[in-house]
Structure formats: C-alpha cells, structure tokens
Scaffold this active site. Structure first.
Site, mmCIF file in Angstrom:
data_model
loop_
_atom_site.group_PDB
_atom_site.id
_atom_site.type_symbol
_atom_site.label_atom_id
_atom_site.label_comp_id
_atom_site.label_asym_id
_atom_site.label_seq_id
_atom_site.Cartn_x
_atom_site.Cartn_y
_atom_site.Cartn_z
ATOM 1 N N ASP A 103 2.055 40.856 8.060
ATOM 2 C CA ASP A 103 2.490 41.762 9.123
ATOM 3 C C ASP A 103 3.305 40.984 10.156
ATOM 4 O O ASP A 103 3.152 39.768 10.290
ATOM 5 C CB ASP A 103 1.277 42.391 9.820
ATOM 6 C CG ASP A 103 0.447 43.225 8.865
ATOM 7 O OD1 ASP A 103 0.994 43.685 7.846
ATOM 8 O OD2 ASP A 103 -0.759 43.393 9.140
HETATM 9 N N1 URA Z 1 -4.135 41.669 6.101
HETATM 10 C C1 URA Z 1 -3.573 42.303 7.148
HETATM 11 O O1 URA Z 1 -4.134 43.237 7.685
HETATM 12 N N2 URA Z 1 -2.377 41.869 7.593
HETATM 13 C C2 URA Z 1 -1.720 40.804 7.067
HETATM 14 O O2 URA Z 1 -0.643 40.440 7.519
HETATM 15 C C3 URA Z 1 -2.336 40.160 5.972
HETATM 16 C C4 URA Z 1 -3.539 40.606 5.509
#
Ligand code: URA
Length: 237
Positions: A103
């Site tokens: 993310d």
């Molecule tokens: N899980 C998440 O919620 N976000 C990420 O970026 C990676 C794993």
C-alpha cells in the site's frame, strides 16, 4: 552479440537510439571506448558505461527496494509518486515490475524484476511464502487479539478464515505478524477483523530475506546471489 543490441536489452532505448549513443562516443565497454554499434561482445560478464555511469550486463534484473511511505506500486499512480520514479529509467524501460504490491503507506522490502517466472513464483499464494510485517496498532494488543490472528479471522468476501503464520509482540502497540498469502490489504483487514487498527505497516522479510539495514527508505540494490539464496531459505509453514 552486437553492442547496440546489448544496450537495448538493458533498457537504453530502441536499437536506433542505442546506435546513436554509441556513435556519439557516449559508451565504453570493459574500459575502452566503442564507436561501432555493430561491434560484437559476449554479453555475460560485460561491464560498460553510458555517459560515465557504470553498468554490468544482466540477462534479467532482480532488485530489492526499501519502499518509503507515500508512493504507489503502479506505473499510473493516482495520488503519490510511483515507486518506479525511484529507479533509473533504464530499469523501467526493460520492464521491471514489482513482485506484488505494498500500500502507499506501507514501507519496507519490495522485490522487483523483469523475469516473469520470478514475479509469478514470489507473488503467488500457492508457495506459502512467509512475509513478515512490523505492525503498529492503534490500540494495545492483548492475548485475545493475538489468539484470534493465530486461530484465523474471517475477512469480508473470503469463504475461509485467514490464519497468521506467526504473531510475536514487540511492545504494547507493536508486533511482528507473518502471513503466507498475499490478499488485498491483508494485514490491515486481519487486524481490523480482530478488533484493532493498523497505524503503520512495515515489511521486514520475504521468504528468508531480511530488508538490509544499510538500505534507507527510497534506496534500491541489485539482488546478489547471497540475497537470492536467502530469499529461498525459509521453513515450509
Ligand atoms: N497488508 C496490507 O494490509 N497492506 C500492505 O501493504 C501489505 C500487506
């Protein structure tokens, strides 16, 4: 292999553009200037420079990026700069892609490659590759919260509970969480399903490969043979 073809394979532009670079005297090979685009060299082990910058020939590119916050793992970002803006343009030009995505607000270890099989293997959920995250929580965790993650939580739109492979407290608000799938927003959704909220998320390890301490956020490095061996060195979970 012709030097113009070698440069093209390494992301320095079209065959025509690479011939132009060579004819303009901007390229050296193994320490010597080359102005003939058709000069033949064995690509394996070749070192060359373009405008004084040193490169080694690589049949495929395998990289590790310490992803910083506020950048998106896409070529067409919506709100923040793309992770690809952190790499030399030659690497994007040769088709380097991230292995899965983090993310925009997640930091840490991100693999990238132009080897489709490598990307498939290391992003697939089938191999149950452990991915270890340092999770900072809004509310302090307790034994019940950790037990829920280890027993499995049901995520919206999932038929079966998703189980944490490991969960170890660091302090009241922080823990190491290991997962073996790669579902969308998986850690945030698991934490929410167990009644808490992620405040910060950092990926520290993929397979047996730790994020190198020397790599600052935004920095990248080539994956060495030792990195690739470490990557594959993890117990089956
Ligand atoms: N899980 C998440 O919620 N976000 C990420 O970026 C990676 C794993």
């Amino acid at each position: 292999m012709q030097i113009a073809r070698i440069l093209q394979s390494q992301g320095f532009g079209s065959r025509r553009e690479c011939r132009g670079l060579i004819r303009a005297g901007r390229v050296t090979v193994n320490g010597a200037a080359v102005d003939d685009p058709f000069a033949e060299f064995p690509p394996e082990g070749l070192s060359f420079t373009v405008d004084g910058e040193a490169w080694d020939y690589r049949q495929n590119a395998y990289l590790l990026l310490h992803k910083p916050v506020a950048c998106e793992c896409t070529h067409k970002p919506q709100c923040y700069p793309s992770i690809y803006s952190l790499l030399p343009p030659e690497l994007s030009a040769r088709g380097v892609q991230s292995v899965g995505r983090l993310d925009q607000d997640t930091t840490g270890l991100l693999l990238l490659s132009d080897d489709g099989q490598f990307i498939h293997t290391w992003s697939s959920g089938k191999k149950r590759i452990p991915k270890c995250y340092r999770v900072t929580l809004k509310h302090p965790h307790d034994a019940g919260f950790i037990a829920q993650l280890l027993d499995g939580v049901l995520l919206h739109d999932e038929a079966d509970p998703v189980v944490a492979a490991a969960c170890e407290p660091i302090d009241a608000h922080t823990l190491w969480l290991t997962i073996t799938e790669g579902k969308y927003h998986q850690v945030k959704r698991m934490v929410a399903a167990a009644g808490n909220r992620v405040e910060a998320l950092h990926r520290q390890r993929v397979g047996g490969l730790q994020l190198p301490e020397v790599l600052e956020p935004g920095d990248w490095c080539w994956l060495s043979d030792a990195h690739l061996i470490a990557l594959s060195d993890f117990p089956s979970l």
